[in-house]
Write a protein that holds these residues in place. Structure first.
Motif, PDB file in Angstrom:
ATOM      1  N   UNK A 129       0.860  -1.176   0.000  1.00 44.80           N
ATOM      2  CA  UNK A 129       0.000   0.000   0.000  1.00 44.80           C
ATOM      3  C   UNK A 129       0.904   1.236   0.000  1.00 44.80           C
ATOM      4  N   UNK A 130       0.569   2.227  -0.805  1.00 42.24           N
ATOM      5  CA  UNK A 130       1.391   3.440  -0.873  1.00 42.24           C
ATOM      6  C   UNK A 130       1.518   4.125   0.479  1.00 42.24           C
ATOM      7  N   UNK A 131       0.558   3.868   1.374  1.00 48.07           N
ATOM      8  CA  UNK A 131       0.565   4.515   2.685  1.00 48.07           C
ATOM      9  C   UNK A 131       1.315   3.716   3.742  1.00 48.07           C
ATOM     10  N   UNK A 132       1.827   2.553   3.377  1.00 47.37           N
ATOM     11  CA  UNK A 132       2.484   1.701   4.362  1.00 47.37           C
ATOM     12  C   UNK A 132       3.872   2.222   4.718  1.00 47.37           C
TER      13      UNK A 132
ATOM     14  N   UNK B 176      -8.809   2.685  -4.637  1.00 52.31           N
ATOM     15  CA  UNK B 176      -8.107   1.475  -4.210  1.00 52.31           C
ATOM     16  C   UNK B 176      -6.913   1.205  -5.115  1.00 52.31           C
ATOM     17  N   UNK B 177      -7.109   1.289  -6.425  1.00 50.77           N
ATOM     18  CA  UNK B 177      -6.008   1.055  -7.365  1.00 50.77           C
ATOM     19  C   UNK B 177      -4.893   2.085  -7.182  1.00 50.77           C
ATOM     20  N   UNK B 178      -5.244   3.308  -6.905  1.00 45.46           N
ATOM     21  CA  UNK B 178      -4.234   4.358  -6.714  1.00 45.46           C
ATOM     22  C   UNK B 178      -3.351   4.051  -5.503  1.00 45.46           C
ATOM     23  N   UNK B 179      -3.838   3.271  -4.580  1.00 37.74           N
ATOM     24  CA  UNK B 179      -3.057   2.917  -3.383  1.00 37.74           C
ATOM     25  C   UNK B 179      -2.102   1.754  -3.619  1.00 37.74           C
TER      26      UNK B 179
ATOM     27  N   UNK C 291      -9.279 -11.365  -4.725  1.00 36.70           N
ATOM     28  CA  UNK C 291     -10.185 -10.329  -4.211  1.00 36.70           C
ATOM     29  C   UNK C 291      -9.849  -9.961  -2.767  1.00 36.70           C
ATOM     30  N   UNK C 292      -9.484 -10.949  -1.959  1.00 37.12           N
ATOM     31  CA  UNK C 292      -9.175 -10.659  -0.552  1.00 37.12           C
ATOM     32  C   UNK C 292      -7.953  -9.756  -0.427  1.00 37.12           C
ATOM     33  N   UNK C 293      -7.030  -9.827  -1.389  1.00 33.27           N
ATOM     34  CA  UNK C 293      -5.862  -8.947  -1.378  1.00 33.27           C
ATOM     35  C   UNK C 293      -6.239  -7.558  -1.891  1.00 33.27           C
ATOM     36  N   UNK C 294      -6.977  -7.501  -2.985  1.00 30.35           N
ATOM     37  CA  UNK C 294      -7.400  -6.212  -3.542  1.00 30.35           C
ATOM     38  C   UNK C 294      -8.258  -5.444  -2.534  1.00 30.35           C
ATOM     39  N   UNK C 295      -9.029  -6.158  -1.735  1.00 29.35           N
ATOM     40  CA  UNK C 295      -9.901  -5.506  -0.741  1.00 29.35           C
ATOM     41  C   UNK C 295      -9.098  -4.709   0.277  1.00 29.35           C
ATOM     42  N   UNK C 296      -7.884  -5.109   0.547  1.00 29.84           N
ATOM     43  CA  UNK C 296      -7.058  -4.385   1.520  1.00 29.84           C
ATOM     44  C   UNK C 296      -6.803  -2.941   1.089  1.00 29.84           C
ATOM     45  N   UNK C 297      -6.737  -2.705  -0.209  1.00 33.58           N
ATOM     46  CA  UNK C 297      -6.466  -1.365  -0.730  1.00 33.58           C
ATOM     47  C   UNK C 297      -7.696  -0.463  -0.681  1.00 33.58           C
TER      48      UNK C 297
END
Length: 175
Positions: free
Chosen positions: A46-49, A132-135, A98-104
């Motif tokens: 995640x870009x915020x991590x 979400x994609x931007x993250x 999907x479970x991974x994409x949901x994190x964003x």
């Protein structure tokens, strides 16, 4: 470029970075791509991590993998960089479970305190796929050193591969 298809122990690598306070930081990342010809490996975050911020400040990273069944340790080091190529980012995004994409989709940055009940996650869920994609941060590590240690036999074996100006140089090491 190869995308890992099996779940070998080397799909999960421990990533070491220099923390924001200068202390070592270690966490597990999932290998998303490997390009032996280019000497690169790719993972996401995640870009915020904190790890994305740490890599932005100091791109030098180390990674460690261990296969307990074969008793092989793999140590990697190199420079990490954020991939900005939109096509590559979209390819990786499309391949995520999907479970991974949901994190964003979570508006809270990774590591944010949410309380014991976790209700903040459910109240704050975000449905906007563009946000979400931007993250999604795609990180590629250009390897400069690889060490392979096999402790399965009576005589342990250790090799290093180091990138030099003339290409990769293999050196046998004392275990």
């Amino acid at each position: 470029m190869q995308t890992p298809r099996s779940r070998s122990p080397f799909n999960f690598l421990q990533l070491a970075t220099s923390g924001l306070d200068g202390s070592p930081q270690l966490r597990t990342v999932v290998l998303r791509r490997c390009d032996p010809k280019e000497g690169t490996i790719t993972f996401i975050t995640d870009t915020r991590s904190p790890k994305a911020i740490e890599i932005g400040r100091d791109p030098r990273v180390s990674l460690l993998g261990f296969d307990p069944a074969r008793m092989i340790q793999l140590r990697l080091s190199g420079d990490a960089q954020l991939i900005t190529d939109e096509q590559e980012r979209h390819e990786i995004w499309a391949a995520l479970p999907e479970r991974t994409a949901a994190l964003f989709k979570m508006p809270l940055a990774p590591g944010t305190a949410i309380g014991d009940d976790g209700d903040a996650l459910h109240r704050a869920a975000l449905d906007n796929p563009d946000v979400a994609f931007a993250r999604l941060a795609v990180i590629v590590v250009r390897l400069s050193r690889l060490e392979w240690l096999d402790v399965s036999g009576e005589n342990h074996l250790r090799w290093a591969n180091e990138l030099t100006a003339s290409g990769w140089k293999d050196v046998r090491l004392s275990p």
